[in-house]
Write a protein that holds these residues in place. Sequence first.
Motif: not given
Lengths: 317, 275
Positions: A45, A50, A52, A56, A244, A248, A250-251, A269, B111-115, B117-122, B145, B149, B209
């Motif tokens: 999950l 992350l 992938m 992509l 950070i 990042n 968005f909403s 974003m 996982s806190q730093v990752f945007p 959007i990069l997680v939702i695409l795959p 998901t 974390p 989101f």
Amino acid sequence: MTVLASPRPPSPRPGRRRGPTGMDRARRREAAALVMPSLLPILVLSVAPLLMGVLLAFTDAELVRRPDYQFVGVDNFVRLAGNSFFWESFRIGMVWAVSVTLLQLVAALGLALLLNSGLRFQGLTRVLALIPWAMPPVVVAIMWKMIYSPNAGPLNAFLGSVGLPDDINWLADFSTALPAVIVVGVWVGMPQTTVTLLAGLQQIPAELHEAAAMDGAGAWRRFWAVTLPSLRPIVTSITSLNFIWNFNSFSLVYVLTEGGPGGRTMLPMLFTYLEAFKNRNIGYAAAMGVVLVVVVVLLLALYLRSQFREDRTEKKG
Amino acid sequence: MRTLVRPAQYVALACYILFLGFPLLWLLSASVKSSGELNSLVVNLLPQEWHWENYAEALARQGLVHSAANSAIVALASTALVILIALPASYVLARLKGAIRTAGVGWILVSQVFPVILVILPLFLILRTIGLTDSLVGLTLVHTTYTLPFALWMLQGYVAAIPVELEEAGAMDGGSRLTVLRRIVVPLLAPGVVATAMFSFVSSWNEFFFALVLLQSPENYTLPITLSTFIGGEGKVALGPLAAGSVLAAIPSIVFFSIMQKKLTGGLMAGAVKG
């Protein structure tokens, strides 16, 4: 609600203990067996997506019902380098993230100092400070849309009553839209920073202040010489995290302006989201995401290094 | 000079209270104003007369109650999943030292730093392959998901606060591993589990989101999405019911934070216990 208070006996921190933490080899194996059932879902999950997502970025994946996509190397990144709209949204994102983070920090530090100086209304202020943090972003956006509303909004009504221009459409005007959403960003993020800084202030030993006072330092001098240096590590970490999160985000802005007017509040974003789900270019959008992550991590590394350097020179001097 | 400090401090505090509190007050006030008063050019802070029918109207509105039910289903299901996965993992994360712990903490930080959007695409591509994009099941998985974390981090803080000595004593008394966990660790961990579960629920309930990306049919909308569709039409929107619906949507999170308030003021949520 004392039910929620977890038991905290004064035992030494587990990390500071020498040797094993009361777990021998056999117990370790048991522990590994315990974690297996949860490891798989975590990998599927969270860890896999992350990785992938990064992969992509090197494909030509699209949203249309075309299951097959191919690796195209760094094509997406080459195209991205020449995409001036993307870099404009990157610039807006930096302005937004830096402004919101700094204003949050200054406002939160002020409030934390006030709360720490034994004023009344502590409870009220604390509750008020936590609510913005707890609210759904959509509700926050709806609330501020009402406040900024050009004709029936309280902000313009107030400005009119004190004789200032009262006909600004805050969220739709090219020059005011970004500052207006920045204010909302500060409103949302300030509470958490306040709570963190307040915890830091309460950990500063009173002896330090007393000693400085004995040496004849005034309140102002004590703030610069005792309070701020003691808060440094907390400020560094909370600023990094806030930056950070803000970069990042968005909403909030999506509901407030959808990136308008004329792209003036198009945070990175939002731009990436539109590329993926409106223009349907998944691979290209993933490349944007990767570029944004890399840049943020680099900036953060630079910031943390500069902080670390200052710490070292201070220790020497 | 000295006598001026306190009043100045109170003036500053008043400004803060105004800045933090006014938007909330305005929302509450708008939720009980008549439509006539909301659209008039005379702006009052407090309603001239209280109209509760905005709430009735908000509830009667097409889809609001239904999407609140959707939100509740997704929030409950993802919370259950998060706790199921995080409970054993957090125990190991807190009690083990070395590579496993480093990897775990590293992953939580990343996982806190990752945007998102990069997680939702795959995830989107995967969910589309198995036909779960426009479904509450898919959204539940994605919310799991998303909160896992931080929930894991919270929970391992609570585990770390339980002295190992208690477990050792239980083992000395001849308790097997599972007995010790069931009799000693789980009861002591209960408050932490409750707090973590509430955090997961609120995160999912508030989340916008992923729901925006995944859900296409109105009958699957969660509450935040439905609320955001109300404000789409500028000028056409009935402000009173919108404000009332917003107040209702904010209730779970505000309840959660008023309960957690005491803990939160002790530091960051994760820092409230030994992290």
